[in-house]
Scaffold this motif. Sequence first.
Motif, mmCIF file in Angstrom:
data_model
loop_
_atom_site.group_PDB
_atom_site.id
_atom_site.type_symbol
_atom_site.label_atom_id
_atom_site.label_comp_id
_atom_site.label_asym_id
_atom_site.label_seq_id
_atom_site.Cartn_x
_atom_site.Cartn_y
_atom_site.Cartn_z
ATOM 1 N N GLN A 145 0.914 -1.172 0.002
ATOM 2 C CA GLN A 145 -0.041 0.042 -0.014
ATOM 3 C C GLN A 145 0.875 1.381 0.071
ATOM 4 O OE1 GLN A 145 -3.046 1.033 0.154
ATOM 5 N NE2 GLN A 145 -4.449 -0.644 -0.026
ATOM 6 N N LEU A 146 0.727 2.021 -1.106
ATOM 7 C CA LEU A 146 1.348 3.185 -0.972
ATOM 8 C C LEU A 146 0.671 4.591 -1.122
ATOM 9 C CD1 LEU A 146 4.279 2.292 -3.976
ATOM 10 C CD2 LEU A 146 4.407 2.144 -1.305
ATOM 11 N N ASN A 147 0.943 5.651 -0.666
ATOM 12 C CA ASN A 147 0.264 6.771 -0.708
ATOM 13 C C ASN A 147 0.525 7.536 -2.121
ATOM 14 O OD1 ASN A 147 2.459 8.543 -0.404
ATOM 15 N ND2 ASN A 147 2.095 8.621 2.055
ATOM 16 N N ARG A 148 -0.154 8.401 -2.355
ATOM 17 C CA ARG A 148 -0.041 9.178 -3.614
ATOM 18 C C ARG A 148 1.429 9.590 -3.979
ATOM 19 N NH1 ARG A 148 -1.296 13.988 -6.581
ATOM 20 N NH2 ARG A 148 -1.219 14.921 -4.626
ATOM 21 N N GLU A 149 1.936 10.226 -2.966
ATOM 22 C CA GLU A 149 3.506 10.582 -2.928
ATOM 23 C C GLU A 149 4.543 9.563 -3.282
ATOM 24 O OE1 GLU A 149 4.701 12.395 0.673
ATOM 25 O OE2 GLU A 149 5.476 14.070 -0.077
ATOM 26 N N GLN A 150 4.220 8.433 -2.644
ATOM 27 C CA GLN A 150 5.312 7.168 -2.499
ATOM 28 C C GLN A 150 4.971 6.619 -3.836
ATOM 29 O OE1 GLN A 150 3.644 5.332 0.919
ATOM 30 N NE2 GLN A 150 5.141 6.402 2.262
ATOM 31 N N GLN A 151 3.573 6.656 -4.344
ATOM 32 C CA GLN A 151 3.504 6.010 -5.867
ATOM 33 C C GLN A 151 4.378 6.942 -6.762
ATOM 34 O OE1 GLN A 151 -0.550 5.953 -6.654
ATOM 35 N NE2 GLN A 151 -1.062 4.819 -4.945
ATOM 36 N N ALA A 152 4.332 8.150 -6.523
ATOM 37 C CA ALA A 152 5.214 8.958 -7.476
ATOM 38 C C ALA A 152 6.571 8.953 -7.413
ATOM 39 C CB ALA A 152 4.811 10.414 -7.464
ATOM 40 N N GLY A 153 6.917 8.533 -6.287
ATOM 41 C CA GLY A 153 8.420 8.268 -5.776
ATOM 42 C C GLY A 153 8.864 6.878 -6.210
ATOM 43 N N VAL A 154 8.079 6.156 -6.467
ATOM 44 C CA VAL A 154 8.534 4.801 -6.927
ATOM 45 C C VAL A 154 8.596 4.750 -8.320
ATOM 46 C CG1 VAL A 154 7.829 2.131 -7.299
ATOM 47 C CG2 VAL A 154 7.705 3.424 -5.119
ATOM 48 N N GLN A 155 7.358 5.439 -9.076
ATOM 49 C CA GLN A 155 7.233 5.761 -10.261
ATOM 50 C C GLN A 155 8.343 6.231 -11.000
ATOM 51 O OE1 GLN A 155 3.694 7.578 -11.566
ATOM 52 N NE2 GLN A 155 4.066 7.238 -13.739
ATOM 53 N N TYR A 156 8.984 7.368 -10.504
ATOM 54 C CA TYR A 156 10.043 8.292 -10.890
ATOM 55 C C TYR A 156 11.352 7.841 -10.136
ATOM 56 C CZ TYR A 156 6.318 10.354 -13.127
ATOM 57 O OH TYR A 156 4.923 10.619 -13.629
ATOM 58 N N TYR A 157 11.346 6.797 -9.514
ATOM 59 C CA TYR A 157 12.690 6.355 -8.476
ATOM 60 C C TYR A 157 13.918 6.712 -9.361
ATOM 61 C CZ TYR A 157 15.734 4.366 -5.341
ATOM 62 O OH TYR A 157 16.433 3.842 -4.309
ATOM 63 N N ASP A 158 14.308 6.135 -10.530
ATOM 64 C CA ASP A 158 15.475 6.115 -11.220
ATOM 65 C C ASP A 158 15.933 7.573 -11.625
ATOM 66 O OD1 ASP A 158 15.935 3.472 -11.000
ATOM 67 O OD2 ASP A 158 14.910 2.968 -12.712
ATOM 68 N N ASP A 159 14.829 8.422 -12.062
ATOM 69 C CA ASP A 159 15.239 9.739 -12.444
ATOM 70 C C ASP A 159 15.617 10.669 -11.005
ATOM 71 O OD1 ASP A 159 15.061 9.881 -15.216
ATOM 72 O OD2 ASP A 159 13.298 10.712 -15.298
ATOM 73 N N LEU A 160 14.820 10.284 -9.962
ATOM 74 C CA LEU A 160 14.955 10.969 -8.851
ATOM 75 C C LEU A 160 16.316 10.577 -8.014
ATOM 76 C CD1 LEU A 160 11.230 11.464 -7.504
ATOM 77 C CD2 LEU A 160 12.659 12.950 -9.185
ATOM 78 N N GLN A 161 16.764 9.492 -8.218
ATOM 79 C CA GLN A 161 18.082 9.133 -7.902
ATOM 80 C C GLN A 161 19.248 10.015 -8.663
ATOM 81 O OE1 GLN A 161 19.035 6.662 -5.297
ATOM 82 N NE2 GLN A 161 16.888 7.325 -5.184
ATOM 83 N N LYS A 162 18.956 10.303 -9.716
ATOM 84 C CA LYS A 162 20.008 11.294 -10.525
ATOM 85 C C LYS A 162 20.254 12.457 -10.148
ATOM 86 C CE LYS A 162 19.039 8.784 -14.737
ATOM 87 N NZ LYS A 162 17.629 8.907 -15.555
ATOM 88 N N PRO A 163 21.429 12.967 -9.730
ATOM 89 C CA PRO A 163 21.627 14.215 -8.852
ATOM 90 C C PRO A 163 21.015 15.146 -10.022
ATOM 91 C CG PRO A 163 23.835 13.097 -9.406
ATOM 92 C CD PRO A 163 22.787 12.444 -9.922
ATOM 93 N N VAL A 164 20.431 16.485 -9.754
ATOM 94 C CA VAL A 164 20.108 17.676 -10.534
ATOM 95 C C VAL A 164 21.187 18.503 -10.793
ATOM 96 C CG1 VAL A 164 18.407 19.390 -10.857
ATOM 97 C CG2 VAL A 164 17.922 17.309 -9.438
ATOM 98 N N THR A 165 21.587 18.940 -11.925
ATOM 99 C CA THR A 165 22.806 19.387 -12.198
ATOM 100 C C THR A 165 22.331 21.151 -11.957
ATOM 101 O OG1 THR A 165 22.564 19.784 -14.626
ATOM 102 C CG2 THR A 165 23.571 17.960 -13.853
ATOM 103 N N LYS A 166 23.319 21.982 -11.945
ATOM 104 C CA LYS A 166 23.246 23.360 -11.885
ATOM 105 C C LYS A 166 22.207 24.013 -13.310
ATOM 106 C CE LYS A 166 23.495 27.526 -9.959
ATOM 107 N NZ LYS A 166 22.756 28.725 -11.109
ATOM 108 N N ALA A 167 22.622 23.352 -14.411
ATOM 109 C CA ALA A 167 22.269 23.687 -15.659
ATOM 110 C C ALA A 167 20.617 23.495 -15.593
ATOM 111 C CB ALA A 167 22.699 22.925 -16.578
ATOM 112 N N GLU A 168 20.526 22.259 -14.933
ATOM 113 C CA GLU A 168 18.757 21.771 -15.234
ATOM 114 C C GLU A 168 18.196 22.744 -14.076
ATOM 115 O OE1 GLU A 168 19.277 16.881 -15.911
ATOM 116 O OE2 GLU A 168 19.725 17.795 -13.999
#
Length: 389
Positions: A145-168
């Motif tokens: 059972q995941l809440n809405r936030e956690q669902q998004a967290g799992v769905q975009y897990y790989d992207d959100l693991q990648k560091p955000v650059t200054k250019a981004e």
Amino acid sequence: PKPNGDPTAMLMKSYACQRRTPLKHHNSFLTEALEILSQNAEYNDNEGRSVAFRRAASVLKALPRRVRSMQDLRCLPCLGDHSQRVIKEILEDGSSREVESTRQSEQYQAMKALTGIFGVGVRTADRWFREGLRSPDDLIRTGQQLNREQQAGVQYYDDLQKPVTKAEADVISDIVEKAVHAVLPGAEIQLMGGFRRGKEVGHDVDFLITHPEEGKEEGLMPKITNWLKEQGLLLYQKTTRNSYLEKMDGPARASSNMDRFERCFSIFKLQKCAVSCKLSSTASAEDVSTACERERPDEHHSEASGWRAVRVDLVVSPYSQFAFATLGWTGSKLFERELRRWAGQEKHMSLSSHALYDSKQNLYLRAKTEEEIFAYLGLEFIPPSERNA
Ligand code: ATP
Ligand code: MN
Ligand code: MN
């Protein structure tokens, strides 16, 4: 000619908010080790121990030189027996057994993976770990059972693991500016968090928004998120309304570091071509987005590689609280924590991202700039780039 002959030791103040801590320092081989122990203590719900290791690491970040022997640590504050033992072992053997076994431990790795999911805190991760779950894949596989936030967290897990650059972050800044000005002309937007401290990468991008005419900022967030949604730029958002009341929240709640501003925890859909366009031109935000549309139309819809998910935090502050909000959202987390501890323990004041309350005089101290707040606290002003405690 200092009393004990060691000028660095004499100068090292004990609160992190009294010191300058640059982003790049000379002792990462030690601080990374201590921070693993700090992190692990946090996973085990031992806050005191976690903060102790973090403070020890922070002292080493402020040293002007690499530590070569235990002699270099004489008279330094915040280094407890345990931290000293770890440092000694690393200096003598190149690594610490405790740190290495922690790093390799199943619990540490699972907790790191699970708390790395957007929307998952230590408590939830710990419960899952005790149920035998180790990774986001395990959550999906077992149908947790995941809440809405956690669902998004799992769905975009790989992207959100990648560091955000200054250019981004710069491209996101252009977008946020465009959105805010479209719904409230004259509003002011400031990049906060790690990027304001000069970091080259971050785990998210933080913004603080205000308007010089107090009151104009009320209810602003839904307007901003609606604009962003219409443009197809939001993958997830959760807005929380402002719930700050000076009488109730001021002195009494100062120990909590959660503030009560109108805020939005979101996930942006960032077109990768917008980043390369921005990097290869000096074009304004409008020019970048239209140039992208024209030159590489298909990339906008290529789910495989055309865009990535980026965590973005938006906070709206009334103008009269803007200086406090700026100070509170610049970080680092330890620096913030130490500021509040200094205020309480040394000055009988309570500091939050909303206000500074003086318990002796029984009044709120008004400030328009961060400099004024440091002055009230009797601290030398530390610029954002040296708050990397
Ligand atoms: P990173 O590069 O990992 O994002 P950061 O320093 O920007 O590093 P954040 O977690 O984005 O870390 O936090 C930025 C600042 O915002 C910190 O100073 C923190 O104290 C503050 N902050 C974060 N979350 C909250 C919250 N819920 N309430 C109040 N302040 C917060
Ligand atoms: Mn951040
Ligand atoms: Mn953040």
